[in-house]
Scaffold this motif. Structure first.
Motif, PDB file in Angstrom:
ATOM      1  N   TYR A  69       0.898  -1.085  -0.045  1.00 37.77           N
ATOM      2  CA  TYR A  69      -0.127   0.068   0.044  1.00 37.77           C
ATOM      3  C   TYR A  69       1.120   1.234  -0.083  1.00 37.77           C
ATOM      4  O   TYR A  69       1.841   1.388   0.870  1.00 37.77           O
ATOM      5  CB  TYR A  69      -0.999  -0.047   1.146  1.00 37.77           C
ATOM      6  CG  TYR A  69      -1.555   1.348   1.614  1.00 37.77           C
ATOM      7  CD1 TYR A  69      -2.876   1.462   0.859  1.00 37.77           C
ATOM      8  CD2 TYR A  69      -1.188   1.969   2.422  1.00 37.77           C
ATOM      9  CE1 TYR A  69      -3.594   2.560   1.086  1.00 37.77           C
ATOM     10  CE2 TYR A  69      -1.831   3.399   2.621  1.00 37.77           C
ATOM     11  CZ  TYR A  69      -2.824   3.766   1.913  1.00 37.77           C
ATOM     12  OH  TYR A  69      -3.576   4.958   2.112  1.00 37.77           O
ATOM     13  N   ILE A  70       0.590   2.152  -0.989  1.00 39.85           N
ATOM     14  CA  ILE A  70       1.320   3.523  -1.139  1.00 39.85           C
ATOM     15  C   ILE A  70       0.794   4.520  -0.590  1.00 39.85           C
ATOM     16  O   ILE A  70      -0.348   4.815  -1.182  1.00 39.85           O
ATOM     17  CB  ILE A  70       1.895   3.665  -2.300  1.00 39.85           C
ATOM     18  CG1 ILE A  70       2.944   2.471  -2.996  1.00 39.85           C
ATOM     19  CG2 ILE A  70       2.663   5.008  -2.404  1.00 39.85           C
ATOM     20  CD1 ILE A  70       3.172   2.330  -4.257  1.00 39.85           C
ATOM     21  N   GLY A  71       1.068   5.221   0.737  1.00 38.83           N
ATOM     22  CA  GLY A  71       0.427   6.219   1.163  1.00 38.83           C
ATOM     23  C   GLY A  71       1.385   7.452   1.405  1.00 38.83           C
ATOM     24  O   GLY A  71       1.189   8.251   2.360  1.00 38.83           O
ATOM     25  N   THR A  72       2.109   7.703   0.394  1.00 40.38           N
ATOM     26  CA  THR A  72       3.214   8.664   0.405  1.00 40.38           C
ATOM     27  C   THR A  72       2.667   9.969  -0.104  1.00 40.38           C
ATOM     28  O   THR A  72       1.486  10.020  -0.796  1.00 40.38           O
ATOM     29  CB  THR A  72       4.525   8.624  -0.234  1.00 40.38           C
ATOM     30  OG1 THR A  72       4.194   7.962  -1.480  1.00 40.38           O
ATOM     31  CG2 THR A  72       4.980   6.958   0.503  1.00 40.38           C
ATOM     32  N   VAL A  73       3.358  11.064  -0.260  1.00 44.16           N
ATOM     33  CA  VAL A  73       2.882  12.345  -0.949  1.00 44.16           C
ATOM     34  C   VAL A  73       2.608  11.987  -2.561  1.00 44.16           C
ATOM     35  O   VAL A  73       3.374  11.059  -3.211  1.00 44.16           O
ATOM     36  CB  VAL A  73       4.019  13.380  -0.791  1.00 44.16           C
ATOM     37  CG1 VAL A  73       3.937  13.862   0.543  1.00 44.16           C
ATOM     38  CG2 VAL A  73       5.110  13.285  -1.315  1.00 44.16           C
ATOM     39  N   HIS A  74       1.865  12.815  -3.138  1.00 48.95           N
ATOM     40  CA  HIS A  74       1.395  12.726  -4.585  1.00 48.95           C
ATOM     41  C   HIS A  74       2.704  12.287  -5.540  1.00 48.95           C
ATOM     42  O   HIS A  74       2.314  11.547  -6.175  1.00 48.95           O
ATOM     43  CB  HIS A  74       0.650  13.819  -5.116  1.00 48.95           C
ATOM     44  CG  HIS A  74      -0.462  14.056  -4.109  1.00 48.95           C
ATOM     45  ND1 HIS A  74      -1.089  13.152  -3.690  1.00 48.95           N
ATOM     46  CD2 HIS A  74      -1.447  15.332  -4.377  1.00 48.95           C
ATOM     47  CE1 HIS A  74      -2.190  13.639  -2.866  1.00 48.95           C
ATOM     48  NE2 HIS A  74      -2.291  14.804  -3.370  1.00 48.95           N
ATOM     49  N   THR A  75       3.671  13.325  -5.244  1.00 45.18           N
ATOM     50  CA  THR A  75       4.770  13.405  -6.120  1.00 45.18           C
ATOM     51  C   THR A  75       5.748  12.159  -6.322  1.00 45.18           C
ATOM     52  O   THR A  75       6.419  11.852  -7.165  1.00 45.18           O
ATOM     53  CB  THR A  75       5.466  14.545  -6.192  1.00 45.18           C
ATOM     54  OG1 THR A  75       5.777  14.708  -4.643  1.00 45.18           O
ATOM     55  CG2 THR A  75       4.937  15.674  -6.530  1.00 45.18           C
ATOM     56  N   GLY A  98      -1.344   9.162 -10.465  1.00 47.88           N
ATOM     57  CA  GLY A  98      -0.360   9.865 -10.884  1.00 47.88           C
ATOM     58  C   GLY A  98      -0.632  11.392 -10.847  1.00 47.88           C
ATOM     59  O   GLY A  98      -1.873  11.930 -10.718  1.00 47.88           O
ATOM     60  N   ILE A  99       0.145  12.378 -10.882  1.00 45.82           N
ATOM     61  CA  ILE A  99      -0.339  13.654 -10.822  1.00 45.82           C
ATOM     62  C   ILE A  99      -0.447  14.307 -12.200  1.00 45.82           C
ATOM     63  O   ILE A  99      -0.891  15.480 -12.319  1.00 45.82           O
ATOM     64  CB  ILE A  99       1.133  14.548 -10.414  1.00 45.82           C
ATOM     65  CG1 ILE A  99       2.144  14.529 -10.929  1.00 45.82           C
ATOM     66  CG2 ILE A  99       1.435  14.096  -8.602  1.00 45.82           C
ATOM     67  CD1 ILE A  99       3.257  15.490 -10.716  1.00 45.82           C
ATOM     68  N   ASP A 100      -0.309  13.423 -13.329  1.00 47.34           N
ATOM     69  CA  ASP A 100      -0.771  13.767 -14.638  1.00 47.34           C
ATOM     70  C   ASP A 100      -1.043  12.428 -15.363  1.00 47.34           C
ATOM     71  O   ASP A 100      -0.599  11.393 -15.036  1.00 47.34           O
ATOM     72  CB  ASP A 100       0.254  14.698 -15.140  1.00 47.34           C
ATOM     73  CG  ASP A 100       1.722  14.264 -15.382  1.00 47.34           C
ATOM     74  OD1 ASP A 100       1.777  12.966 -15.755  1.00 47.34           O
ATOM     75  OD2 ASP A 100       2.582  14.831 -15.204  1.00 47.34           O
ATOM     76  N   PRO A 166       3.446  23.344  -4.080  1.00 50.02           N
ATOM     77  CA  PRO A 166       3.518  23.113  -5.390  1.00 50.02           C
ATOM     78  C   PRO A 166       4.413  21.925  -5.724  1.00 50.02           C
ATOM     79  O   PRO A 166       4.358  21.099  -6.419  1.00 50.02           O
ATOM     80  CB  PRO A 166       3.933  24.376  -6.245  1.00 50.02           C
ATOM     81  CG  PRO A 166       3.575  25.408  -5.098  1.00 50.02           C
ATOM     82  CD  PRO A 166       3.681  24.863  -3.623  1.00 50.02           C
ATOM     83  N   ALA A 167       5.431  21.739  -4.747  1.00 51.24           N
ATOM     84  CA  ALA A 167       6.426  20.763  -4.861  1.00 51.24           C
ATOM     85  C   ALA A 167       6.048  19.415  -4.673  1.00 51.24           C
ATOM     86  O   ALA A 167       6.636  18.488  -5.409  1.00 51.24           O
ATOM     87  CB  ALA A 167       7.960  21.195  -4.138  1.00 51.24           C
ATOM     88  N   THR A 168       4.922  19.336  -3.983  1.00 42.66           N
ATOM     89  CA  THR A 168       4.413  17.953  -3.792  1.00 42.66           C
ATOM     90  C   THR A 168       3.192  17.810  -4.421  1.00 42.66           C
ATOM     91  O   THR A 168       2.278  17.021  -3.710  1.00 42.66           O
ATOM     92  CB  THR A 168       4.190  17.619  -1.860  1.00 42.66           C
ATOM     93  OG1 THR A 168       3.556  18.988  -1.395  1.00 42.66           O
ATOM     94  CG2 THR A 168       5.738  17.638  -1.456  1.00 42.66           C
TER      95      THR A 168
END
Length: 327
Positions: A69-75, A98-100, A166-168
């Motif tokens: 399970y991946i629960g990290t920041v979006h990036t 994904g972010i895009d 914005p960086a995350t």
């Protein structure tokens, strides 16, 4: 029955909810925790009863982990998804995958090549109520769907951290707006419309001082179905949905449920004025999405019917276009 062995990547707040949900799942148990900070991983593992703790690589290199399970920041989602798939693990990844669209497609391509499950963790899609909703829409219980209205918003306690960075990939659209967009895409798909034929008709929003979208609204065209969505991280909005069809209107006051309990009820209003109260059982939605991942793994499937890849792709496209429309 042998339980699947889960590894959690990320020792933050959302991962804690997943760890507390796993004992309620039928098919899996927590076995390992990975984080960039091994000390934090060890503390998390001790708190939640995991046998193993270490870095992300430490967890992914183990042969005794079946799924992560991946629960990290979006990036960091896609980076970890690719590493997990390469290591032979099934993956349940927090939204957005994904972010895009480019990142999203890369992750799905890798899962297809690996022949392993990759599921975007929209927890509201799992449980008795969403199953009823899918059957109601796909079975024509609301007639022809014409309109969808749905919102989600909350007031963040501070204008700091990942939500406002914005960086995350912070901001309301990716963090919360993905929920109403994915629901609208799902309803359109259940109604027999093409998930690939979607577009943003119009969009409005407010960009904050840190450079992220703090609130936003959009009108979507989903292969002929009109959807109106709103989101915010600086204002409380209803956690509701209204699905309008020629044969009835379904109002869901708490369509997203919570991290610990799935949605339980809705109101169905018919054109003749009759009203029906709909009630379903509730489950732990995070346990349910964990079990859906393991079922896919055991069945040799790469997707779960609750959140199929074509809907993940369509949602990613709409989120990107919504963000782009705000500049």
């Amino acid at each position: 029955m042998t339980h699947a062995r889960w590894g959690i990547l990320g020792a933050g707040d959302i991962s804690g909810f997943f760890a507390r949900a796993l004992p309620q799942s039928e098919l899996g148990r927590l076995h390992a925790v990975g984080a960039r900070d091994t000390g934090r991983a060890s503390g998390f593992a001790a708190e939640h009863g995991a046998e193993i703790a270490g870095t992300y690589d430490d967890v992914l290199s183990r042969d005794d982990i079946d799924a992560v399970y991946i629960g990290t920041v979006h990036t960091t989602h896609v980076e970890l998804v690719l590493a997990a798939l390469e290591a032979g693990k099934a993956v349940l990844c927090e939204k957005p995958l994904g972010i895009d669209p480019i990142e999203t497609d890369a992750a799905l391509f890798a899962a297809d090549e690996a022949g392993l499950p990759l599921i975007e963790a929209f927890k509201y899609r799992f449980g008795p109520f969403p199953e009823l909703l899918r059957d109601l829409v796909s079975g024509g219980g609301l007639g022809e769907i014409t309109d969808i209205e749905t919102t989600i918003g909350f007031t963040a306690p501070t204008r700091e951290g990942r939500l406002f960075d914005p960086a995350t990939a912070g901001g309301a659209i990716l963090d919360a707006g993905c929920y109403p967009v994915s629901l609208a895409v799902g309803v359109a798909g259940w109604a027999g419309h093409d998930p690939g034929s979607v577009r943003v008709v119009s969009a409005t929003g407010a960009i904050g001082e840190t450079g992220v979208d703090e609130s936003a609204a959009a009108v979507l065209d989903l292969d002929g179905i009109r959807a109106r969505v709103r989101t915010s991280i600086v204002a409380d909005l209803p956690r509701a949905a209204r699905i309008v069809g020629t044969g009835g209107t379904l109002e869901v006051p708490n369509v997203w449920g919570s991290r610990s309990e799935s949605t339980a009820s809705a109101i169905l209003r018919r054109p003749d004025g009759s009203v029906e109260q709909i009630e379903t059982a509730t489950v732990s939605p995070m346990a349910a999405e964990a079990d859906a991942t393991i079922l896919a793994l055991r069945d040799g499937r790469t997707e779960a019917p609750e959140m199929p890849w074509d809907e993940t792709r369509a949602t990613a496209r709409l989120l990107a276009d919504w963000r782009r429309a705000l500049g």
